[in-house]
Write a protein that holds these residues in place. Structure first.
Motif, mmCIF file in Angstrom:
data_model
loop_
_atom_site.group_PDB
_atom_site.id
_atom_site.type_symbol
_atom_site.label_atom_id
_atom_site.label_comp_id
_atom_site.label_asym_id
_atom_site.label_seq_id
_atom_site.Cartn_x
_atom_site.Cartn_y
_atom_site.Cartn_z
ATOM 1 N N SER A 251 0.750 -1.331 0.036
ATOM 2 C CA SER A 251 0.004 0.043 0.047
ATOM 3 C C SER A 251 0.776 1.049 -0.126
ATOM 4 O O SER A 251 1.795 1.386 0.656
ATOM 5 C CB SER A 251 -0.714 -0.153 1.316
ATOM 6 O OG SER A 251 -1.562 1.237 1.263
ATOM 7 N N ALA A 267 -14.191 -4.764 2.748
ATOM 8 C CA ALA A 267 -13.927 -6.022 3.276
ATOM 9 C C ALA A 267 -13.825 -7.417 2.796
ATOM 10 O O ALA A 267 -12.951 -7.914 2.850
ATOM 11 C CB ALA A 267 -15.038 -6.150 4.573
ATOM 12 N N ASN A 270 -10.755 -7.670 0.277
ATOM 13 C CA ASN A 270 -9.429 -7.304 0.934
ATOM 14 C C ASN A 270 -8.623 -5.876 0.652
ATOM 15 O O ASN A 270 -7.583 -5.929 0.599
ATOM 16 C CB ASN A 270 -8.587 -8.208 0.489
ATOM 17 C CG ASN A 270 -7.497 -8.897 1.466
ATOM 18 O OD1 ASN A 270 -7.791 -8.631 2.552
ATOM 19 N ND2 ASN A 270 -6.415 -9.365 1.047
ATOM 20 N N MET A 273 -7.958 -4.219 6.341
ATOM 21 C CA MET A 273 -7.847 -5.375 7.127
ATOM 22 C C MET A 273 -8.537 -5.171 8.546
ATOM 23 O O MET A 273 -8.987 -3.953 8.743
ATOM 24 C CB MET A 273 -6.342 -5.313 7.583
ATOM 25 C CG MET A 273 -5.816 -4.159 8.325
ATOM 26 S SD MET A 273 -4.392 -4.350 9.104
ATOM 27 C CE MET A 273 -3.144 -4.828 7.753
ATOM 28 N N LYS A 277 -7.336 -7.458 14.337
ATOM 29 C CA LYS A 277 -6.137 -8.205 14.085
ATOM 30 C C LYS A 277 -4.659 -7.444 14.318
ATOM 31 O O LYS A 277 -3.759 -7.873 14.693
ATOM 32 C CB LYS A 277 -5.917 -8.277 12.298
ATOM 33 C CG LYS A 277 -5.847 -9.854 11.912
ATOM 34 C CD LYS A 277 -5.874 -9.894 10.419
ATOM 35 C CE LYS A 277 -4.526 -10.277 9.907
ATOM 36 N NZ LYS A 277 -4.432 -10.340 8.336
ATOM 37 N N VAL A 278 -5.113 -6.093 14.393
ATOM 38 C CA VAL A 278 -3.879 -5.220 14.604
ATOM 39 C C VAL A 278 -3.887 -4.218 15.710
ATOM 40 O O VAL A 278 -2.983 -3.513 16.175
ATOM 41 C CB VAL A 278 -3.512 -4.275 13.417
ATOM 42 C CG1 VAL A 278 -3.011 -5.404 12.333
ATOM 43 C CG2 VAL A 278 -4.605 -3.502 12.977
ATOM 44 N N TYR A 304 -13.838 -2.763 10.698
ATOM 45 C CA TYR A 304 -12.969 -2.455 9.755
ATOM 46 C C TYR A 304 -12.371 -0.893 9.634
ATOM 47 O O TYR A 304 -11.541 -0.548 8.698
ATOM 48 C CB TYR A 304 -13.409 -2.990 8.118
ATOM 49 C CG TYR A 304 -13.429 -4.487 7.945
ATOM 50 C CD1 TYR A 304 -12.299 -5.242 7.323
ATOM 51 C CD2 TYR A 304 -14.289 -5.126 8.471
ATOM 52 C CE1 TYR A 304 -12.263 -6.482 7.090
ATOM 53 C CE2 TYR A 304 -14.393 -6.586 8.332
ATOM 54 C CZ TYR A 304 -13.339 -7.399 7.801
ATOM 55 O OH TYR A 304 -13.419 -8.611 7.524
ATOM 56 N N ALA A 493 -5.186 -3.322 3.942
ATOM 57 C CA ALA A 493 -4.854 -4.988 4.028
ATOM 58 C C ALA A 493 -3.568 -5.298 3.574
ATOM 59 O O ALA A 493 -2.770 -6.195 3.888
ATOM 60 C CB ALA A 493 -5.921 -5.648 3.506
ATOM 61 N N ASN A 494 -3.009 -4.559 2.490
ATOM 62 C CA ASN A 494 -1.917 -4.603 1.901
ATOM 63 C C ASN A 494 -0.594 -3.793 2.496
ATOM 64 O O ASN A 494 0.445 -3.569 1.843
ATOM 65 C CB ASN A 494 -1.649 -4.492 0.814
ATOM 66 C CG ASN A 494 -2.000 -3.267 -0.179
ATOM 67 O OD1 ASN A 494 -2.815 -2.705 0.856
ATOM 68 N ND2 ASN A 494 -1.881 -2.903 -1.208
ATOM 69 N N ILE A 500 2.544 -1.174 10.268
ATOM 70 C CA ILE A 500 1.175 -1.443 10.820
ATOM 71 C C ILE A 500 0.945 -0.714 12.362
ATOM 72 O O ILE A 500 0.306 -0.165 12.396
ATOM 73 C CB ILE A 500 0.816 -2.848 10.816
ATOM 74 C CG1 ILE A 500 0.457 -3.061 9.397
ATOM 75 C CG2 ILE A 500 -0.746 -3.011 11.644
ATOM 76 C CD1 ILE A 500 0.094 -4.701 9.073
#
Length: 613
Positions: A251, A267, A270, A273, A277-278, A304, A493-494, A500
């Motif tokens: 990204s 979502a 993708n 993310m 998760k983060v 999200y 997501a990328n 992150i």
């Protein structure tokens, strides 16, 4: 950070359909007391903080120069200097603090050490060696300053009044000690600066709230300890760029702004993310967000994005014009049409109402919201208490519901509304519908709260101080709702894994109560949090916050009119095209509904033969 005298290219605007600079003041010059209707000076903005600091500094000057035995108060002098640097986003060093104390070097050094040990000053390393530091007010000092500023202002008003005459402290409702105790303190700095190669990269929409964020870039760079590079696009180009960015190996952006209806698409494709998760979701204090805005940030039970602005679409109406005409504020679609008809007088240069009617995305949003005004969503959502259920959409099985009786009522309503609208209504979109309202040439306008600065902050506008705010008037057997719009901030997501943690930290700062309050103080009229809407300084800025809070508590803020399924952008565009042909007289209402239904079925099921009936 751009050098003095050179253009700052770290923030790029590419917004063909919105002004490059907001056409309203950056910060409120005055606001209405929502309880009494009296004018009150805007409080808490950066300018007001600076004025209060200058005032206290001048009081110190007068006291020290008048009384021979009174020396400089080193603690106070250094605190004022430190706070001034924080609000101006300027670096403050130990040397400059000692100089600002006006005390001998040894004495000032001891006083500075006292303040650091008392937890009033945070030290941030300026170099990798950690031998030099910049100095910043701690959260404790900022909270103490917020209390002091409120008390000084309250004392001045109670003893001298705003015009120099003493007033009863009880008249100053928002300065009550109880309300001041709940005031959100200024945004503090991170002790450890973010470590991001090339700085923080943010992709946003080119609306007034995100432009306020851009105006505050220096403050946020100081808070986060890194440069910020912001790019802003119009709504359709923003979606295209976000989708294009998702196809890249890595990204180009650390944080992206996402329109609420895109959540399902982003979502499933993708693009974003899931935040659990983060980061620790509980740290965001989810219960503090307006329920509709926070729920809309979810897909399949996972968040999200974090609401950066929750901006319902409301009906703006001129209270003075309604009073002159003897009309009540409209709460039903019939009452709205009656008012628009009564106030429509093209010969005198005034039209009844302005709304989103430009072909495509703009009109498509109007169609979905108008169907909701008649009690029906654009998909087959099951009815629940307070609205319609969207939690199951990630499982699939939904279908369009456009060609219905409620859809016909919505189409006929828009056709009649067309008669009382400006002649260029079919080319009006987001900003164009509010500009004539601000100019005084229309009596009502549908508009998101983020557009209110165009008349709330412009004292030359006929609508300045004369605007009332209502949820959408409802059709028969339906209830008034305020369709929720706005943006969440999410993490691509990328995004490279090493970036992150810093992106998550910046996301938390940008959406914090302190940041949300700062946006309001500098001209924004959106707010995602209950705590910010309850802040006394925020309420003084505009009656819109109390109005929206009331709608939220009455469960009138709803996001189901634009359910966030992956196909929603296409459905919106389809409705905006077919209904535009209807408004131009090319097709009849029932034909427009049938065409929109067939195209939406084909979009979801691949062909109309597969459509579920």
């Amino acid at each position: 950070m751009a050098k003095p005298g050179r253009p700052d290219r770290s923030s790029t605007l590419d917004i063909p359909d919105v002004p490059r600079k907001p056409s309203y003041p950056k910060a409120p010059t005055a606001s209405m007391n929502a309880h009494s209707g009296h004018r009150k000076p805007a409080s808490g903005a950066a300018g007001t903080q600076t004025e209060m600091l200058a005032f206290l500094g001048e009081v110190c000057d007068e006291l020290e120069s008048t009384f021979d035995l009174m020396g400089p108060n080193a603690h106070l002098r250094m605190a004022l200097h430190l706070l001034q640097g924080h609000f101006d986003a300027k670096i403050v060093t130990p040397t400059s603090l000692i100089g600002a104390s006006r005390a001998p070097y040894a004495t000032a050094s001891r006083r500075l050490k006292d303040m650091i040990e008392a937890g009033l000053i945070e030290q941030r390393p300026r170099t990798k060696s950690g031998k030099t530091f910049s100095m910043h007010p701690s959260e404790r000092l900022l909270a103490q300053w917020a209390q002091l500023a409120g008390r000084v202002q309250r004392l001045a008003v109670s003893h001298f009044g705003e015009d120099g005459a003493a007033q009863d402290p009880n008249d100053y409702y928002y300065a009550a000690s109880y309300a001041q105790a709940q005031s959100i303190p200024p945004l503090g700095v991170r002790t450890d600066p973010l470590r991001l190669a090339g700085g923080l990269r943010v992709l946003v929409h080119g609306d007034p709230t995100f432009m306020v964020m851009d105006n505050l870039k220096r403050q946020f760079e100081q808070v986060l300890g890194t440069q910020i590079h912001q790019r802003a696009f119009s709504i359709d180009r923003l979606r295209e760029e976000a989708l294009r960015n998702a196809e890249r190996t890595a990204s180009r952006f650390d944080i992206i702004a996402v329109d609420l209806p895109w959540i399902g698409e982003f979502a499933t494709r993708n693009v974003l993310m899931p935040l659990d998760k983060v980061m620790d979701i509980a740290r965001l204090d989810p219960a503090d967000f307006h329920t509709a805005g926070w729920t809309a940030a979810h897909w399949g039970g996972r968040a999200y994005g974090v609401p950066a602005q929750t901006t319902p679409e409301l009906l703006f109406y001129r209270r003075d014009i309604f009073a002159e005409a003897g009309l009540e504020p409209p709460t039903t679609t019939d009452a709205l049409l009656h008012a628009a008809r009564a106030l429509h007088d093209p010969r005198r240069g005034r039209h009844g109402i302005a709304w989103n009617a430009a072909r495509g995305t703009a009109l498509g949003h109007t169609v979905l919201m108008t169907m909701a005004d008649f009690g029906q969503p654009v998909l087959n959502l099951p009815r629940i208490a307070g609205g319609f259920d969207t939690d199951w959409l990630a499982k699939g099985g939904y279908r369009p519901t456009i060609d219905t009786e409620a859809g016909l009522h919505a189409a006929e309503f828009l056709l009649e509304l067309l008669q009382y609208s400006p002649p260029d209504i079919l080319s009006m979109s987001w900003y164009e519908r509010v500009r004539p309202y601000a100019a005084g040439t229309v009596a009502m306008a549908y508009g998101y709260t983020l557009l209110a600065p165009y008349f709330e902050l412009d004292e030359s506008s006929p609508a300045f101080g004369q605007t009332g705010y209502l949820p959408h008037p409802a059709g028969p057997r339906a209830t008034p709702i305020a369709p929720v719009g706005g943006y969440v901030l999410g993490i691509p997501a990328n995004l490279a894994p090493e970036r992150i943690p810093a992106a998550a930290e910046a996301l938390t700062v940008f959406t914090s109560p302190e940041a949300q309050k700062l946006y309001v103080q500098n001209g924004s009229r959106t707010n995602a949090r209950y705590s910010v809407g309850a802040d006394p300084e925020v309420r003084r800025a505009s009656p819109i916050f109390e109005a929206v809070d009331g709608m939220s508590w009455r469960d009138e803020l709803q996001f189901w009119p634009r359910p966030p399924v992956p196909e929603i952008a296409g459905i919106i565009r389809i409705c905006g095209e077919e209904f535009h042909d209807m408004l131009r007289g090319i097709t009849a209402p029932r034909e427009a509904l049938r065409k929109a239904q067939d195209r939406a079925d084909a979009l979801i099921f691949g062909s109309t033969d597969k459509a579920i009936t």
